[in-house]
Scaffold this active site. Structure first.
Site, PDB file in Angstrom:
ATOM      1  N   ASP A   1       0.823  -1.284  -0.014  1.00 48.39           N
ATOM      2  CA  ASP A   1       0.087   0.148   0.076  1.00 48.39           C
ATOM      3  C   ASP A   1       0.776   1.220  -0.158  1.00 48.39           C
ATOM      4  O   ASP A   1       0.546   2.344   0.623  1.00 48.39           O
ATOM      5  CB  ASP A   1      -0.942  -0.039   1.164  1.00 48.39           C
TER       6      ASP A   1
ATOM      7  N   LYS B   1       1.866   2.097  -5.055  1.00 50.12           N
ATOM      8  CA  LYS B   1       2.369   1.783  -6.470  1.00 50.12           C
ATOM      9  C   LYS B   1       1.291   1.969  -7.590  1.00 50.12           C
ATOM     10  O   LYS B   1       1.811   2.461  -8.648  1.00 50.12           O
ATOM     11  CB  LYS B   1       2.355   0.202  -6.280  1.00 50.12           C
TER      12      LYS B   1
ATOM     13  N   GLN C   1       1.837  -5.829  -3.145  1.00 48.25           N
ATOM     14  CA  GLN C   1       2.352  -6.372  -1.963  1.00 48.25           C
ATOM     15  C   GLN C   1       3.659  -5.302  -1.891  1.00 48.25           C
ATOM     16  O   GLN C   1       4.071  -4.340  -2.467  1.00 48.25           O
ATOM     17  CB  GLN C   1       2.750  -7.581  -1.557  1.00 48.25           C
TER      18      GLN C   1
ATOM     19  N   GLY D   1      -4.639  -3.926  -3.914  1.00 47.08           N
ATOM     20  CA  GLY D   1      -5.628  -3.082  -4.207  1.00 47.08           C
ATOM     21  C   GLY D   1      -4.774  -1.870  -4.456  1.00 47.08           C
ATOM     22  O   GLY D   1      -4.218  -1.324  -3.530  1.00 47.08           O
ATOM     23  N   HIS D   2      -4.941  -1.572  -5.865  1.00 46.07           N
ATOM     24  CA  HIS D   2      -3.823  -0.402  -6.216  1.00 46.07           C
ATOM     25  C   HIS D   2      -4.727   0.766  -6.661  1.00 46.07           C
ATOM     26  O   HIS D   2      -5.515   0.839  -7.532  1.00 46.07           O
ATOM     27  CB  HIS D   2      -3.142  -0.853  -7.305  1.00 46.07           C
TER      28      HIS D   2
HETATM   29  P1  GDP Z   1      -0.911   0.363  -3.626  1.00 45.40           P
HETATM   30  O1  GDP Z   1      -1.384  -0.793  -3.111  1.00 45.40           O
HETATM   31  O2  GDP Z   1       0.795   0.508  -3.383  1.00 45.40           O
HETATM   32  O3  GDP Z   1      -1.221   0.870  -5.180  1.00 45.40           O
HETATM   33  O4  GDP Z   1      -1.543   1.774  -2.591  1.00 45.40           O
HETATM   34  P2  GDP Z   1      -2.817   1.565  -2.190  1.00 45.40           P
HETATM   35  O5  GDP Z   1      -3.752   2.077  -3.276  1.00 45.40           O
HETATM   36  O6  GDP Z   1      -3.288   0.590  -1.477  1.00 45.40           O
HETATM   37  O7  GDP Z   1      -2.787   2.726  -1.149  1.00 45.40           O
HETATM   38  C1  GDP Z   1      -2.406   4.051  -1.068  1.00 45.40           C
HETATM   39  C2  GDP Z   1      -3.328   5.167  -0.943  1.00 45.40           C
HETATM   40  O8  GDP Z   1      -2.834   6.326  -0.775  1.00 45.40           O
HETATM   41  C3  GDP Z   1      -4.583   5.214  -1.874  1.00 45.40           C
HETATM   42  O9  GDP Z   1      -5.679   5.607  -1.259  1.00 45.40           O
HETATM   43  C4  GDP Z   1      -4.042   6.449  -2.855  1.00 45.40           C
HETATM   44  O10 GDP Z   1      -4.934   7.073  -3.267  1.00 45.40           O
HETATM   45  C5  GDP Z   1      -3.337   7.174  -1.527  1.00 45.40           C
HETATM   46  N1  GDP Z   1      -2.115   7.843  -2.276  1.00 45.40           N
HETATM   47  C6  GDP Z   1      -1.451   7.870  -3.101  1.00 45.40           C
HETATM   48  N2  GDP Z   1      -0.138   8.642  -2.904  1.00 45.40           N
HETATM   49  C7  GDP Z   1      -0.518   9.681  -2.037  1.00 45.40           C
HETATM   50  C8  GDP Z   1       0.100  10.717  -1.750  1.00 45.40           C
HETATM   51  O11 GDP Z   1       1.069  11.079  -2.080  1.00 45.40           O
HETATM   52  N3  GDP Z   1      -0.695  11.338  -0.579  1.00 45.40           N
HETATM   53  C9  GDP Z   1      -2.100  10.954  -0.064  1.00 45.40           C
HETATM   54  N4  GDP Z   1      -2.313  11.698   0.903  1.00 45.40           N
HETATM   55  N5  GDP Z   1      -2.456   9.896  -0.347  1.00 45.40           N
HETATM   56  C10 GDP Z   1      -1.914   9.325  -1.533  1.00 45.40           C
HETATM   57  P1  IMO Z   2      -0.986  -4.078  -2.217  1.00 41.61           P
HETATM   58  O1  IMO Z   2      -0.546  -4.483  -3.838  1.00 41.61           O
HETATM   59  C1  IMO Z   2      -0.967  -4.466   2.000  1.00 41.61           C
HETATM   60  C2  IMO Z   2      -1.137  -8.671   3.486  1.00 41.61           C
HETATM   61  C3  IMO Z   2      -2.370  -9.370   4.247  1.00 41.61           C
HETATM   62  C4  IMO Z   2      -1.786 -10.317   5.144  1.00 41.61           C
HETATM   63  C5  IMO Z   2      -0.672 -10.910   4.368  1.00 41.61           C
HETATM   64  C6  IMO Z   2      -1.030 -12.131   3.674  1.00 41.61           C
HETATM   65  O2  IMO Z   2      -2.222  -3.474  -2.360  1.00 41.61           O
HETATM   66  O3  IMO Z   2       0.254  -3.219  -1.682  1.00 41.61           O
HETATM   67  P2  IMO Z   2      -2.517 -12.962   1.536  1.00 41.61           P
HETATM   68  O4  IMO Z   2      -4.070 -12.479   1.312  1.00 41.61           O
HETATM   69  O5  IMO Z   2      -1.533 -12.269   0.526  1.00 41.61           O
HETATM   70  O6  IMO Z   2      -2.149 -14.197   1.856  1.00 41.61           O
HETATM   71  O7  IMO Z   2      -2.052 -12.096   2.838  1.00 41.61           O
HETATM   72  O8  IMO Z   2      -0.280  -9.924   3.394  1.00 41.61           O
HETATM   73  N1  IMO Z   2      -1.149  -8.135   2.109  1.00 41.61           N
HETATM   74  C7  IMO Z   2      -0.945  -6.938   2.007  1.00 41.61           C
HETATM   75  N2  IMO Z   2      -1.080  -5.706   2.554  1.00 41.61           N
HETATM   76  N3  IMO Z   2      -0.791  -4.557   0.835  1.00 41.61           N
HETATM   77  C8  IMO Z   2      -1.310  -5.532   0.108  1.00 41.61           C
HETATM   78  O9  IMO Z   2      -1.225  -5.397  -1.498  1.00 41.61           O
HETATM   79  C9  IMO Z   2      -1.519  -6.990   0.556  1.00 41.61           C
HETATM   80  N4  IMO Z   2      -1.495  -8.137  -0.202  1.00 41.61           N
HETATM   81  C10 IMO Z   2      -1.507  -8.950   1.182  1.00 41.61           C
HETATM   82  O10 IMO Z   2      -2.956  -8.146   4.881  1.00 41.61           O
HETATM   83  O11 IMO Z   2      -0.906  -9.601   6.143  1.00 41.61           O
HETATM   84 MG    MG Z   3      -2.662  -1.557  -1.871  1.00 41.64          MG
END
Ligand code: GDP
Ligand code: IMO
Ligand code: MG
Length: 425
Positions: free
Chosen positions: A13, A16, A221, A40-41
């Site tokens: 998270d 990416k 991840q 979840g991107h």
């Molecule tokens: P990913 O899994 O690495 O793609 O990241 P996620 O989407 O799960 O979580 C990142 C969260 O931070 C999302 O809700 C994005 O919209 C938000 N986000 C990304 N870059 C920034 C930033 O620079 N500032 C803030 N405040 N939010 C951001």
């Molecule tokens: P993105 O790509 C954050 C964590 C789960 C759990 C562990 C194993 O959005 O960054 P799994 O379902 O893969 O067997 O769970 O890994 N986990 C993540 N945490 N971001 C993710 O993906 C994750 N995908 C799995 O919360 O601790």
């Molecule tokens: Mg994510």
């Protein structure tokens, strides 16, 4: 041509999805190499927000080819829901999204097994996303898996054999379930999948590279969730590290170009497992509230803490990071001071590496405290506007990590991204 790889350096998270979307105009192809719908991107642009799980984050930028590689595990039901939602909002996928025949299928019974194994672990549960990731990769490695290419021939027989095997395990775990709804959606997903280009993605990518096309590989991840190098057993079941791009796409190690390592200006983790810099106080709550730190897939509250440079250095080493990208610095815009963990104290002794085993209560982070910049940076357009204290934070991180920070993200929108032009550019 070489492939560039973009991956998370923390516990996922990091942002990416946003950065892949921003960088995609510079590439011809975007390819996912591991993970599945546990990811979840999130992407935000033109007032819209999208969350991608299995589809690469290059899908919104023009006619780029997007590839789901062999290292990915795919749930046809979730894929159908995700793809149909995108198609409904006007994005044509069928021409541009190619799926590896060697990617493994997540079966409905894999999801049930994920839940059953977690329940059986009790307090020691991993806190998985419940998407069947572990059981699917387990079947892959134990040579029992079903692959996307299998749906084209004699599939019912293969499915029935796998299901029977899984049901035996579920029975032995005394896990009660109802498969009918899950199976119905799943088989609809299988039919839907047949409308896509199912390819030998290793050939496709190497052919594209040989013909001068550029490829960005998108990790899911984060490095600290890697099955080999993460905080085992509280990890996911794939290789999230840079080397995962080689095995997950069929790209040779000498074809890796730049490695973009993404980190948040602080740190989060969702699910169980060690998190040395976790904050249990109002500072942690403040980071969580300002950063909207709730899981994009499960909606779970993410645990929050200060940046951990011990873990980050480890990730930079394992991944061979050549360029760093710092996300969500805006979340710290109002802080008086900012802490960065530079070492751990384990049973009173200071160490600068991530230990093999972290037992509850035996590790204490050692912090350096830096002045906050106390400036709203969310509307800034260029590095010339950066406050002095922010530049000092960047320099401190670069010195600690030994890699330049090339991009800074100051908000969730595509536009809130600032490139830094450093002396060696
Ligand atoms: P990913 O899994 O690495 O793609 O990241 P996620 O989407 O799960 O979580 C990142 C969260 O931070 C999302 O809700 C994005 O919209 C938000 N986000 C990304 N870059 C920034 C930033 O620079 N500032 C803030 N405040 N939010 C951001
Ligand atoms: P993105 O790509 C954050 C964590 C789960 C759990 C562990 C194993 O959005 O960054 P799994 O379902 O893969 O067997 O769970 O890994 N986990 C993540 N945490 N971001 C993710 O993906 C994750 N995908 C799995 O919360 O601790
Ligand atoms: Mg994510």
């Amino acid at each position: 041509m070489k492939v560039d790889v973009l991956l998370g350096l923390q516990w996922g998270d990091e942002g990416k999805g946003k950065v892949v979307d921003v960088l995609t105009p510079r590439y011809d192809v975007v390819a996912r190499f591991q993970g599945g719908p546990n990811a979840g991107h999130t992407l935000e642009f033109e007032g819209q927000k999208y969350v991608l799980r299995s589809i690469p984050s290059g899908i919104f930028q023009g006619d780029k080819i997007n590839i789901i590689g062999n290292g990915v595990v795919l749930d046809p039901a979730l894929f159908k829901a995700e793809a149909e939602a995108l198609e409904a909002s006007g994005h044509n996928l069928k021409e541009r999204l190619h799926i590896s025949k060697k990617a493994h299928l997540i079966l409905p019974t894999h999801r049930l097994l994920d839940a059953a194994y977690e329940a059986a672990k009790g307090d020691a549960k991993v806190g998985t996303t419940g998407k069947g990731i572990g059981p699917t990769y387990t079947d892959k490695v134990s040579r029992n898996g079903l692959r996307v290419g299998d749906i084209l021939h004699d599939f019912d027989k293969k499915y029935a054999a796998a299901k029977a095997r899984h049901e035996q395990i579920l029975k032995s775990l005394n896990y009660s379930y109802d498969l009918s709804e899950l199976e119905k959606a799943w088989f609809e997903g299988i039919e839907y999948l047949k409308q896509f280009q199912l390819v030998d993605s290793e050939h496709e990518i190497n052919f594209l590279l040989a013909s001068g096309k550029s490829v960005l590989c998108e990790g899911a991840q984060g490095t600290m969730l890697d099955v080999d190098f993460g905080s085992y057993p509280f990890v996911t079941s794939s290789n999230t590290i840079c080397a995962g791009a080689c095995t997950g796409l069929g790209v040779a190690p000498n074809k890796i170009g730049d490695v973009y390592g993404i980190f948040k200006a602080y740190c989060t983790r969702v699910g169980a497992g060690p998190f040395p810099t976790e904050l249990f106080d109002e500072t942690g709550d403040k980071i969580g509230a300002l950063g909207h730190e709730f899981g994009a897939v499960t909606g779970r509250k993410r645990r929050c803490g200060w940046i951990d440079l011990v873990a980050l250095k480890y990730a930079v080493m394992i991944d061979g990071v050549t360029k760093l990208i710092m996300m969500k610095s805006d979340v710290l815009d109002s802080f008086e001071t900012i802490k960065a963990c530079v070492a751990y104290k384990v049973d009173g002794e200071e160490i600068d590496y991530f230990p093999f085993d972290i037992k509850e209560g035996n590790l204490e982070p050692v912090y350096v405290e830096l002045p906050g910049w106390k400036t709203d940076m969310t509307k800034m357009q260029s590095e010339d506007e950066f406050p002095e204290e922010f530049n000092a934070y960047l320099s401190f991180l670069e010195e600690q990590l030994g890699v330049p920070i090339k991009i800074v993200s100051v908000g969730p929108d595509r536009e809130q991204t600032i490139e830094r032009y450093l002396e060696d550019d």
